[in-house]
Design an enzyme around this catalytic site. Structure first.
Site, short mmCIF file in Angstrom:
data_model
loop_
_atom_site.label_atom_id
_atom_site.label_comp_id
_atom_site.label_asym_id
_atom_site.label_seq_id
_atom_site.Cartn_x
_atom_site.Cartn_y
_atom_site.Cartn_z
N ASP A 15 -27.81 102.88 91.16
CA ASP A 15 -28.33 102.56 89.93
C ASP A 15 -28.06 101.48 89.33
O ASP A 15 -28.57 101.16 88.42
CB ASP A 15 -28.03 103.89 89.02
CG ASP A 15 -26.66 103.80 88.56
OD1 ASP A 15 -25.68 102.99 89.12
OD2 ASP A 15 -26.33 104.56 87.78
N ASP B 26 -27.89 106.92 94.77
CA ASP B 26 -27.18 107.29 93.70
C ASP B 26 -27.83 108.04 92.60
O ASP B 26 -28.93 108.13 92.56
CB ASP B 26 -27.08 105.86 92.95
CG ASP B 26 -25.54 105.36 92.35
OD1 ASP B 26 -24.74 106.39 92.34
OD2 ASP B 26 -25.36 104.47 91.85
N LYS C 91 -24.32 109.91 95.71
CA LYS C 91 -23.33 109.10 95.04
C LYS C 91 -23.23 109.67 93.62
O LYS C 91 -24.23 109.71 93.10
CB LYS C 91 -23.09 107.64 95.24
CG LYS C 91 -21.86 107.31 94.35
CD LYS C 91 -21.41 105.87 94.77
CE LYS C 91 -22.25 104.65 93.89
NZ LYS C 91 -22.04 104.87 92.42
N GLU D 147 -20.56 109.53 89.69
CA GLU D 147 -19.30 108.87 89.11
C GLU D 147 -18.63 110.01 88.57
O GLU D 147 -19.00 110.88 87.75
CB GLU D 147 -19.92 107.98 87.89
CG GLU D 147 -20.63 106.80 88.65
CD GLU D 147 -21.09 105.61 87.53
OE1 GLU D 147 -20.67 105.84 86.58
OE2 GLU D 147 -21.84 104.80 87.99
N GLU E 76 -13.88 101.31 91.67
CA GLU E 76 -14.42 100.03 91.01
C GLU E 76 -13.66 99.59 89.74
O GLU E 76 -13.22 100.12 89.10
CB GLU E 76 -15.97 100.38 90.27
CG GLU E 76 -16.55 99.27 89.46
CD GLU E 76 -17.94 99.23 89.35
OE1 GLU E 76 -18.62 100.18 89.75
OE2 GLU E 76 -18.63 98.38 88.73
#
Ligand code: KIV
Length: 266
Positions: free
Chosen positions: A49, A88, A118, A120, A183
């Site tokens: 994204d 994402d 994916k 977060e 990250e």
């Protein structure tokens, strides 16, 4: 006759972890670039994204919608002959409820034919990841700096709470994630997580000891001229090349040098 490559499958990620194969991941957002990256041997194409920033020109990833992610992921998945494609899930497509997450992840798999999604988050997303995996949706986790939480985190900065990041990574792995993006965390924390988890870690700004690395392709190519984080290595200056080519074209049009006879029909 050139033979078709064997497509990377989900089980290759576990195998690569045991073999010590360092996984090369790059972001892709459209068909022609995905074709080029795939033919270069990139193991996994992430339709991130991040496109909200490097394609759409927003200053965060927050405005990106699920329909937009599906639009881009479908092109990339159609282009990839070998690379494993991950789509994402954007902000608010999975955070509100487990049902939302399964529906969004399911749409991504059904409508794009990518291999996985994916999302977060770690500790808080554990039950969601588990439910998605049980529903047949392979999930790549993402902990450390989470750009979708940028308003809460307060800026793009290194995440130094080692205990929290470790707990997040463990939670994602225990819930069934097949790999995890780390990250913007200190290398020592990434090394500890990589040594502890049985799933591969994919680092971005997380040092050299991760099982793989990911970069945002326009950063690596020099075609995105916005903010350039410390962890980006430039492998080309495509931005300069595009500007030079476009300026030459405009000059040739202005002088009448383009098109010439050979470029015209009789
Ligand atoms: O959106 C994205 O491109 C990502 C990578 C930077 C890991 O999440």
């Amino acid at each position: 006759m050139p033979t078709e490559p064997t497509p990377v499958s989900l089980s290759d990620f576990a195998l690569w972890k045991t073999q010590g194969h360092k996984i090369g991941v790059l972001t892709a957002y459209d068909f022609p670039m995905a074709r080029l990256l795939d033919s270069a041997g990139v193991d996994c194409l992430l339709v991130g994204d991040s496109l909200g920033m490097v394609v759409q020109g927003h200053d965060t990833t927050l405005p990106v919608t699920l329909d937009q992610m599906i639009y881009h992921t479908e092109m990339v998945a159609r282009a990839a002959k070998r690379a494993f494609v991950v789509g994402d899930l954007p902000f608010l497509s999975y955070q509100v409820s487990v049902e939302d997450a399964i529906r969004s992840g399911g749409r991504m798999l059904k409508e794009t034919r990518c291999g996985a999604v994916k999302l977060e988050g770690g500790t808080r997303m554990g039950p969601t990841i588990r439910a998605m995996v049980e529903a047949g949706i392979p999930v790549m986790g993402h902990v450390g700096l989470r750009p979708q939480s940028i308003k809460a985190i307060g800026g793009y900065k290194v995440q130094r709470d080692a205990d929290a990041t470790l707990a997040d990574a463990r939670a994602a792995a225990e819930a069934g994630a097949f790999a995890i993006v780390l990250e913007c965390i200190p290398s020592s924390v990434a090394a500890r997580i990589t040594a502890e988890l049985s799933i591969p870690t994919i680092g971005i700004g997380a040092g050299p000891q991760c099982d793989g690395q990911v970069l945002v392709t326009p950063d690596l190519l020099g075609s995105f001229e916005g903010f350039r984080p410390k962890f980006v290595r430039r492998y080309a200056e495509i931005g300069d090349a595009i500007r030079t080519a476009a300026a030459s074209y405009v000059a040739d049009v202005a002088s009448g040098a383009f098109p010439n006879e050979a470029e015209s029909f009789r």
